[in-house]
Motif scaffolding. Structure first.
Motif, PDB file in Angstrom:
ATOM      1  N   LEU A   1       1.537  -1.562  -0.454  1.00 17.82           N
ATOM      2  CA  LEU A   1      -0.249  -0.808   0.225  1.00 17.82           C
ATOM      3  C   LEU A   1       0.732   1.186  -0.948  1.00 17.82           C
ATOM      4  CD1 LEU A   1      -2.322  -1.103   2.458  1.00 17.82           C
ATOM      5  CD2 LEU A   1      -2.827  -0.876   0.380  1.00 17.82           C
ATOM      6  N   PRO A   2       0.329   2.374  -0.504  1.00 12.47           N
ATOM      7  CA  PRO A   2       0.647   3.483  -0.186  1.00 12.47           C
ATOM      8  C   PRO A   2       1.162   4.359   1.425  1.00 12.47           C
ATOM      9  CG  PRO A   2      -1.134   4.044  -1.002  1.00 12.47           C
ATOM     10  CD  PRO A   2      -0.871   2.257  -1.414  1.00 12.47           C
ATOM     11  N   PHE A   3       1.937   4.863   1.376  1.00 15.00           N
ATOM     12  CA  PHE A   3       2.467   5.375   2.208  1.00 15.00           C
ATOM     13  C   PHE A   3       2.876   6.624   2.529  1.00 15.00           C
ATOM     14  CE2 PHE A   3       6.330   3.028   1.529  1.00 15.00           C
ATOM     15  CZ  PHE A   3       7.076   3.986   2.157  1.00 15.00           C
ATOM     16  N   ALA A   4       2.649   6.626   3.906  1.00 16.49           N
ATOM     17  CA  ALA A   4       3.431   8.278   4.006  1.00 16.49           C
ATOM     18  C   ALA A   4       4.762   8.321   4.905  1.00 16.49           C
ATOM     19  CB  ALA A   4       2.514   8.805   5.831  1.00 16.49           C
ATOM     20  N   ALA A   5       5.762   9.053   4.446  1.00 15.85           N
ATOM     21  CA  ALA A   5       7.343   8.867   4.784  1.00 15.85           C
ATOM     22  C   ALA A   5       7.138   8.610   6.225  1.00 15.85           C
ATOM     23  CB  ALA A   5       8.499   9.565   4.462  1.00 15.85           C
TER      24      ALA A   5
ATOM     25  N   ALA B   1       8.163   7.055  -5.709  1.00 18.23           N
ATOM     26  CA  ALA B   1       7.126   7.856  -5.339  1.00 18.23           C
ATOM     27  C   ALA B   1       5.981   7.384  -6.069  1.00 18.23           C
ATOM     28  CB  ALA B   1       7.777   9.756  -5.832  1.00 18.23           C
ATOM     29  N   THR B   2       4.202   8.267  -4.875  1.00 17.93           N
ATOM     30  CA  THR B   2       3.265   8.757  -6.437  1.00 17.93           C
ATOM     31  C   THR B   2       3.054   9.668  -6.476  1.00 17.93           C
ATOM     32  OG1 THR B   2       1.838   8.455  -4.283  1.00 17.93           O
ATOM     33  CG2 THR B   2       2.879   7.044  -4.977  1.00 17.93           C
ATOM     34  N   ALA B   3       2.545  10.020  -7.336  1.00 13.25           N
ATOM     35  CA  ALA B   3       1.905  11.670  -7.719  1.00 13.25           C
ATOM     36  C   ALA B   3       0.958  12.523  -6.793  1.00 13.25           C
ATOM     37  CB  ALA B   3       0.605  11.154  -8.699  1.00 13.25           C
ATOM     38  N   ASP B   4       0.758  11.770  -5.228  1.00 11.00           N
ATOM     39  CA  ASP B   4       0.175  12.922  -4.357  1.00 11.00           C
ATOM     40  C   ASP B   4       1.024  12.911  -2.984  1.00 11.00           C
ATOM     41  OD1 ASP B   4       0.125   9.436  -3.538  1.00 11.00           O
ATOM     42  OD2 ASP B   4      -2.166  10.030  -3.049  1.00 11.00           O
ATOM     43  N   GLY B   5       2.856  12.448  -3.378  1.00  9.00           N
ATOM     44  CA  GLY B   5       3.546  12.683  -2.301  1.00  9.00           C
ATOM     45  C   GLY B   5       3.561  11.630  -0.977  1.00  9.00           C
ATOM     46  N   MET B   6       3.247  10.331  -1.635  1.00  8.59           N
ATOM     47  CA  MET B   6       3.804   9.214  -0.818  1.00  8.59           C
ATOM     48  C   MET B   6       4.318   8.478  -1.759  1.00  8.59           C
ATOM     49  SD  MET B   6      -0.603   8.331   0.302  1.00  8.59           S
ATOM     50  CE  MET B   6       0.010   7.449   2.149  1.00  8.59           C
ATOM     51  N   TYR B   7       4.640   7.646  -1.098  1.00  9.15           N
ATOM     52  CA  TYR B   7       5.683   6.807  -1.339  1.00  9.15           C
ATOM     53  C   TYR B   7       4.774   4.843  -1.480  1.00  9.15           C
ATOM     54  CZ  TYR B   7       9.283  10.011  -0.684  1.00  9.15           C
ATOM     55  OH  TYR B   7       9.880  11.158  -0.592  1.00  9.15           O
ATOM     56  N   ARG B   8       5.586   3.513  -2.372  1.00 11.52           N
ATOM     57  CA  ARG B   8       5.237   2.656  -2.478  1.00 11.52           C
ATOM     58  C   ARG B   8       6.501   1.622  -2.211  1.00 11.52           C
ATOM     59  NH1 ARG B   8       0.219   0.600  -4.064  1.00 11.52           N
ATOM     60  NH2 ARG B   8      -0.785   2.010  -4.841  1.00 11.52           N
ATOM     61  N   SER B   9       6.415   0.482  -1.956  1.00  7.11           N
ATOM     62  CA  SER B   9       7.789  -0.106  -1.842  1.00  7.11           C
ATOM     63  C   SER B   9       7.936  -0.765  -3.004  1.00  7.11           C
ATOM     64  CB  SER B   9       7.903  -1.104  -0.861  1.00  7.11           C
ATOM     65  OG  SER B   9       8.808  -1.661  -1.020  1.00  7.11           O
ATOM     66  N   ARG B  10       8.751  -1.357  -3.683  1.00  3.19           N
ATOM     67  CA  ARG B  10       9.033  -1.837  -4.786  1.00  3.19           C
ATOM     68  C   ARG B  10       9.215  -3.468  -4.601  1.00  3.19           C
ATOM     69  NH1 ARG B  10      12.186   2.255  -6.643  1.00  3.19           N
ATOM     70  NH2 ARG B  10      11.307   3.782  -8.850  1.00  3.19           N
ATOM     71  N   PHE B  11       9.068  -3.936  -3.267  1.00  2.18           N
ATOM     72  CA  PHE B  11       9.423  -4.797  -2.712  1.00  2.18           C
ATOM     73  C   PHE B  11       8.479  -5.387  -1.992  1.00  2.18           C
ATOM     74  CE2 PHE B  11      13.542  -3.989  -3.972  1.00  2.18           C
ATOM     75  CZ  PHE B  11      13.763  -4.448  -5.343  1.00  2.18           C
ATOM     76  N   ARG B  12       8.196  -7.078  -1.741  1.00  2.00           N
ATOM     77  CA  ARG B  12       7.249  -6.841  -0.234  1.00  2.00           C
ATOM     78  C   ARG B  12       8.819  -8.070  -0.260  1.00  2.00           C
ATOM     79  NH1 ARG B  12       1.949 -10.076  -3.087  1.00  2.00           N
ATOM     80  NH2 ARG B  12       3.373 -10.187  -4.925  1.00  2.00           N
ATOM     81  N   VAL B  13       8.384  -7.975   1.629  1.00  2.00           N
ATOM     82  CA  VAL B  13       9.207  -8.347   2.955  1.00  2.00           C
ATOM     83  C   VAL B  13       8.103  -9.971   3.050  1.00  2.00           C
ATOM     84  CG1 VAL B  13      10.293  -9.014   4.218  1.00  2.00           C
ATOM     85  CG2 VAL B  13      10.585  -7.279   3.023  1.00  2.00           C
TER      86      VAL B  13
ATOM     87  N   LEU C   1      14.595   2.570   9.340  1.00  2.00           N
ATOM     88  CA  LEU C   1      14.148   1.676   7.235  1.00  2.00           C
ATOM     89  C   LEU C   1      14.069   2.370   5.993  1.00  2.00           C
ATOM     90  CD1 LEU C   1      10.975  -0.743   9.197  1.00  2.00           C
ATOM     91  CD2 LEU C   1      13.451  -1.456   8.690  1.00  2.00           C
ATOM     92  N   LEU C   2      13.023   3.627   6.598  1.00  2.00           N
ATOM     93  CA  LEU C   2      13.101   4.533   5.345  1.00  2.00           C
ATOM     94  C   LEU C   2      14.353   4.368   5.033  1.00  2.00           C
ATOM     95  CD1 LEU C   2      10.193   6.307   3.862  1.00  2.00           C
ATOM     96  CD2 LEU C   2      11.896   8.087   4.959  1.00  2.00           C
ATOM     97  N   GLY C   3      15.657   4.985   5.626  1.00  2.00           N
ATOM     98  CA  GLY C   3      16.962   5.431   4.731  1.00  2.00           C
ATOM     99  C   GLY C   3      17.711   3.666   4.224  1.00  2.00           C
ATOM    100  N   LEU C   4      16.946   2.894   4.406  1.00  2.00           N
ATOM    101  CA  LEU C   4      17.692   1.505   3.992  1.00  2.00           C
ATOM    102  C   LEU C   4      16.250   1.280   3.012  1.00  2.00           C
ATOM    103  CD1 LEU C   4      18.126  -1.079   7.218  1.00  2.00           C
ATOM    104  CD2 LEU C   4      19.642  -0.452   5.797  1.00  2.00           C
ATOM    105  N   LEU C   5      15.246   1.610   2.775  1.00  2.00           N
ATOM    106  CA  LEU C   5      14.568   1.675   1.959  1.00  2.00           C
ATOM    107  C   LEU C   5      14.924   2.537   0.572  1.00  2.00           C
ATOM    108  CD1 LEU C   5      11.120   1.200   3.287  1.00  2.00           C
ATOM    109  CD2 LEU C   5      11.887   0.040   1.581  1.00  2.00           C
TER     110      LEU C   5
END
Length: 312
Positions: free
Chosen positions: A54-58, A77-89, A65-69
């Motif tokens: 899911l998209p998430f706020a930083a 980055a998403t169009a509305d200023g959020m982020y998505r992970s390119r991977f699952r764990v 974790l944010l630094g490692l991602l």
């Protein structure tokens, strides 16, 4: 030599283990149903970020974790200023596995799901009753995210473990997962076993077995109603087994009017290659939704099967 980007992803997996991260990956159909719920538009916790894609706020993710991602190239980055992970764990037994984010539409997607858990259980059951010899050569054919290799390596200390795949993205993530688990492996990008000189004591294979209209490598089982890749992998492995060596094949078989064409093909292969075969259904009916596709018009059901070859 591991790149700095990959090393950051190893550290990410290790950091998630310290946080007791425990996401379990469901089928794509279940994943889609969960995300369709009205309250699942944005991430609320770490499992939403790295499990449900899911998209998430930083601000939702802690600084480490944010630094490692970011260092691992995992942030989109998403169009509305959020982020998505390119991977699952995902967690499987005592290990965490990095794999492709949902949805896995790309041709080079790295698969992980319920089959991964059942494959691991099959390997444990087979090796628990009959362990490999000291210094065994183990090969996980079409390794994907590395589940077969890692599970077998932990059950067979001292074995030499190889992973093969035709997808460089899969080999990359499998190597990262192995490093995070502390398991030494050798990875080979190849459709064959030619890089492995020694006879093989244990071959593992969890090939694709669904007819995929997009012919995606990680999902498409080829001809014979999705069984051809399984037969091809089994043939390649059976010819390289040491005396007493085994192939543990986990796959699916399309049952047509009560007949099992894959089972018959594997039985003929075992006879031709001087192997004993134990073959059984693990689940009589999986991926029933696939039967709506025209390619399955004559298929009664898709059965989950285990085929264990032992070289005489």
């Amino acid at each position: 030599m591991m790149t700095r980007t990959d090393a950051a992803l190893v550290q990410l997996v290790e950091a998630l283990r310290r946080r007791d991260y425990r996401f379990v990956t469901p089928t794509p159909a279940t994943h889609a149903r969960v995300l369709a719920r009205p309250d699942r538009g944005a991430a609320r916790d770490l499992e939403d970020v790295l499990g449900w894609s899911l998209p998430f706020a930083a601000s939702l993710v802690d600084a480490e974790l944010l630094g490692l991602l970011e260092a691992g190239g995992a942030l989109a980055a998403t169009a509305d200023g959020m982020y998505r992970s390119r991977f699952r764990v995902s967690r499987l037994k005592d290990a965490l596995y990095l794999h492709s984010a949902y949805p896995t539409d790309a041709a080079d997607s790295v698969f992980f799901g319920p089959d991964s858990y059942r494959f691991a259980d099959l390997i444990e059951a087979e090796l628990g009753g009959a362990p490999t010899p000291p210094g065994a050569v183990i090969v996980d054919i079409g390794t994907g995210s590395g589940v077969g290799a890692l599970v077998a390596a932990k059950l067979c200390p001292g074995a030499g473990v190889w992973m093969t795949d035709v997808n460089p993205a899969a080999l990359r993530l499998a190597a990262i997962n192995a490093a995070a688990a502390g398991v030494p492996v050798r990875a080979v990008e190849s459709p064959t076993l030619d890089a492995i000189a020694e006879p093989i004591d244990l071959a593992l294979a969890n090939p694709p077995y669904i007819i995929d209209h997009g012919a995606r490598t990680y999902r498409d089982g080829g001809g014979m109603l999705g069984g051809q890749v399984s037969v091809d992998m089994a043939a390649m492995a059976a010819r390289r087994l040491a005396s007493g060596g085994r192939l543990i094949l986990y796959t699916g078989s399309a049952i047509v009017r009560g007949e099992d064409p894959l089972g018959a093909a594997l039985a003929a292969l075992a006879h031709a290659e001087g192997c004993d075969l134990r073959y059984r259904e693990l689940d009589p009916d999986i991926f029933g939704e696939e039967l709506d596709q025209p390619a399955y018009a004559e298929v009664d059901r898709i059965a989950l099967v285990a085929a264990i070859f032992t070289k005489r």
